[in-house]
Scaffold this motif. Sequence first.
Motif, PDB file in Angstrom:
ATOM      1  N   GLY A 197       0.822  -1.212   0.000  1.00 48.80           N
ATOM      2  CA  GLY A 197       0.000   0.000   0.000  1.00 48.80           C
ATOM      3  C   GLY A 197       0.852   1.257   0.000  1.00 48.80           C
ATOM      4  N   GLU A 218      -3.914  -7.306  -2.877  1.00 45.67           N
ATOM      5  CA  GLU A 218      -4.549  -6.809  -4.102  1.00 45.67           C
ATOM      6  C   GLU A 218      -3.757  -7.337  -5.311  1.00 45.67           C
ATOM      7  OE1 GLU A 218      -6.180  -2.691  -4.024  1.00 45.67           O
ATOM      8  OE2 GLU A 218      -5.038  -2.526  -2.175  1.00 45.67           O
ATOM      9  N   ASN A 248       1.806  -1.010  -5.796  1.00 38.83           N
ATOM     10  CA  ASN A 248       1.441   0.221  -5.087  1.00 38.83           C
ATOM     11  C   ASN A 248       0.755   1.242  -6.002  1.00 38.83           C
ATOM     12  OD1 ASN A 248       4.127  -1.021  -4.142  1.00 38.83           O
ATOM     13  ND2 ASN A 248       3.372   0.008  -2.342  1.00 38.83           N
ATOM     14  N   TYR A 249      -0.317   1.817  -5.518  1.00 41.76           N
ATOM     15  CA  TYR A 249      -0.977   2.917  -6.228  1.00 41.76           C
ATOM     16  C   TYR A 249      -1.411   3.955  -5.207  1.00 41.76           C
ATOM     17  CZ  TYR A 249      -5.337   0.499  -4.870  1.00 41.76           C
ATOM     18  OH  TYR A 249      -6.347  -0.114  -4.169  1.00 41.76           O
ATOM     19  N   ARG A 300      -3.808   5.419  -3.303  1.00 40.01           N
ATOM     20  CA  ARG A 300      -5.164   5.051  -2.872  1.00 40.01           C
ATOM     21  C   ARG A 300      -6.063   6.274  -2.723  1.00 40.01           C
ATOM     22  NH1 ARG A 300      -6.373   0.314  -1.136  1.00 40.01           N
ATOM     23  NH2 ARG A 300      -4.203  -0.189  -0.707  1.00 40.01           N
ATOM     24  N   LEU A 352      -8.454   7.203  -5.491  1.00 38.76           N
ATOM     25  CA  LEU A 352      -9.570   6.348  -5.924  1.00 38.76           C
ATOM     26  C   LEU A 352     -10.845   7.172  -6.076  1.00 38.76           C
ATOM     27  CD1 LEU A 352      -9.080   3.072  -3.841  1.00 38.76           C
ATOM     28  CD2 LEU A 352      -8.776   3.371  -6.319  1.00 38.76           C
ATOM     29  N   ARG A 407     -12.524   1.057  -0.230  1.00 41.68           N
ATOM     30  CA  ARG A 407     -11.155   0.935   0.250  1.00 41.68           C
ATOM     31  C   ARG A 407     -10.165   0.721  -0.877  1.00 41.68           C
ATOM     32  NH1 ARG A 407      -8.062   2.629   4.442  1.00 41.68           N
ATOM     33  NH2 ARG A 407      -6.061   1.652   4.091  1.00 41.68           N
ATOM     34  N   ASP A 408     -10.569  -0.123  -1.854  1.00 37.92           N
ATOM     35  CA  ASP A 408      -9.576  -0.436  -2.883  1.00 37.92           C
ATOM     36  C   ASP A 408     -10.170  -0.396  -4.282  1.00 37.92           C
ATOM     37  OD1 ASP A 408     -10.941  -2.838  -3.107  1.00 37.92           O
ATOM     38  OD2 ASP A 408      -9.586  -3.891  -1.752  1.00 37.92           O
ATOM     39  N   HIS A 409      -9.327  -0.718  -5.237  1.00 40.51           N
ATOM     40  CA  HIS A 409      -9.729  -0.618  -6.645  1.00 40.51           C
ATOM     41  C   HIS A 409     -10.893  -1.558  -6.954  1.00 40.51           C
ATOM     42  CE1 HIS A 409      -8.782  -1.260 -11.120  1.00 40.51           C
ATOM     43  NE2 HIS A 409      -9.413  -0.121 -10.970  1.00 40.51           N
ATOM     44  N   ASN A 410     -10.910  -2.696  -6.305  1.00 38.36           N
ATOM     45  CA  ASN A 410     -12.006  -3.646  -6.466  1.00 38.36           C
ATOM     46  C   ASN A 410     -13.353  -3.015  -6.106  1.00 38.36           C
ATOM     47  OD1 ASN A 410     -12.288  -6.159  -7.332  1.00 38.36           O
ATOM     48  ND2 ASN A 410     -12.110  -7.147  -5.319  1.00 38.36           N
ATOM     49  N   ASP A 411     -13.357  -2.294  -4.990  1.00 33.44           N
ATOM     50  CA  ASP A 411     -14.592  -1.619  -4.547  1.00 33.44           C
ATOM     51  C   ASP A 411     -15.041  -0.596  -5.595  1.00 33.44           C
ATOM     52  OD1 ASP A 411     -14.481  -3.005  -2.102  1.00 33.44           O
ATOM     53  OD2 ASP A 411     -13.236  -1.452  -1.188  1.00 33.44           O
TER      54      ASP A 411
END
Length: 404
Positions: A11, A37, A41-42, A44, A47, A128-132
């Motif tokens: 992260g 994930e 690292n990106y 966050r 998003l 929280r993350d790219h998936n969301d």
Amino acid sequence: MRERLVIVGSGMASGRMLEHLCAAAPDAFDVTLFGAEPHGNYNRIMLSPVLAGEEKFGDIVTHDADWYTKRKIACRFGETVTKIDRERKVVLSRNSETPYDKLVIATGSVPFVLPIAGKDLPGVVAFRDHNDVQAMLAAAEKPDANAVVIGGGLLGLEAAAALKKRGMNVVVLHLMGHLMELQLDPMAGGYLQQELEQRGIKVHFRAQTKAILGNERAEAVLLDDGTLYPADLVVMAAGIRPEVRIARDAALYVERGIVVDDGMRTSDSDILALGECAEHRDRCYGFVEPLYEMASVASQTLLGKEARFQPAKTATNLKVTGVHVFSAGDFTGAENCEPILLSDPSGGVYKKFILRDDKLVGTVLFGDTADGAWYLDLIRSGASVAAIRDDLAFGRALAMREAA
Ligand SMILES: Cc1cc2nc3c(=O)[nH]c(=O)nc-3n(C[C@H](O)[C@H](O)[C@H](O)COP(=O)(O)OP(=O)(O)OC[C@H]3O[C@@H](n4cnc5c(N)ncnc54)[C@H](O)[C@@H]3O)c2cc1C
């Protein structure tokens, strides 16, 4: 032989630590980086603009495959570490055992999910993350779809504004009496509410969510007072908890977060922790600035240098295009404090400054945040503002001209 460094969590905090480490001593360790994930690292915090359609995910990736390859970092993305065996000094995932000499835990936080009926239905997501983000974007494709966002804090409001921009009907449910109460006073919260309502976002205060209803997937959200909101998508943005599970299972000292000393060492001196999962002097942090400071300290500790984490006061900005909100320091104005207020409802500008002993200790700005960084500097420096107090609210240019 080089020491083996294993990092759990790819992260924002570990990404920054790797940058420091690779710049200072590129050959010091054989590094293995685990990330649950599927990518590295990106940024966050970006998003929200990705969700709003203002940025593309590719643009917020901070470390691409090439970056890791050049630094000979072994990447294990899409692989969750399930256990730390401290006796054998290995970390375990579903399919592998990886030995370490030094271990860094940077597992961030997990969203707090309200323990209510329906919380596990498809259509209920966190932010929280790219998936969301991908799940939210899929829900927004349905024409005239309804989104209910649980939580009127920074994350909830960024999600709400982005989903509105994507064409959804959006309701924000907030437990408290005004928005972003951790960062804003009621007045600034009111300005913000007005701005969001003008964009078509409905806000329901003092909302006690009772259940999420639906058969195959989420269909509605029911409140304690009987209010029912239709919902194709429910976004849980009701807070975060440090992700401490593997540390606790390994019997490291854990309170709310993984307890670390000033050098980011856990109760096991071969294991460091940093980022949102770490607790330093009874505090956990949920904003990147102190975590970047932790990253710098951790890299130095790993290299055997003396470094101490000394968090500076941080500020909060809301990332909603066209809405300017800034908050820093103690804005509540406890004892022995003196507030200075500037309020222009028709111009949509509100400013509050809290002074103690002629020093600026906190501020809340709505509408005009251009001088936020200057106010933050004043708060951090603890310098007297006695000479500029009459012009403080009008910004740096005027205050400094008058003082000259
Ligand atoms: C939408 C959004 C907007 C935000 N906006 C702001 C902002 O404006 N300003 C600000 O300062 N902060 C903001 N934040 C907060 C900021 O992003 C976090 O403080 C920061 O990302 C925390 O960094 P971290 O490295 O501790 O955790 P993370 O960045 O969450 O990284 C932790 C990583 O570890 C992985 N992981 C967890 N457990 C394991 C395991 N067992 N094995 C392998 N991998 C694991 C996770 O999947 C994750 O990828 C925002 C957060 C979000 C979600």
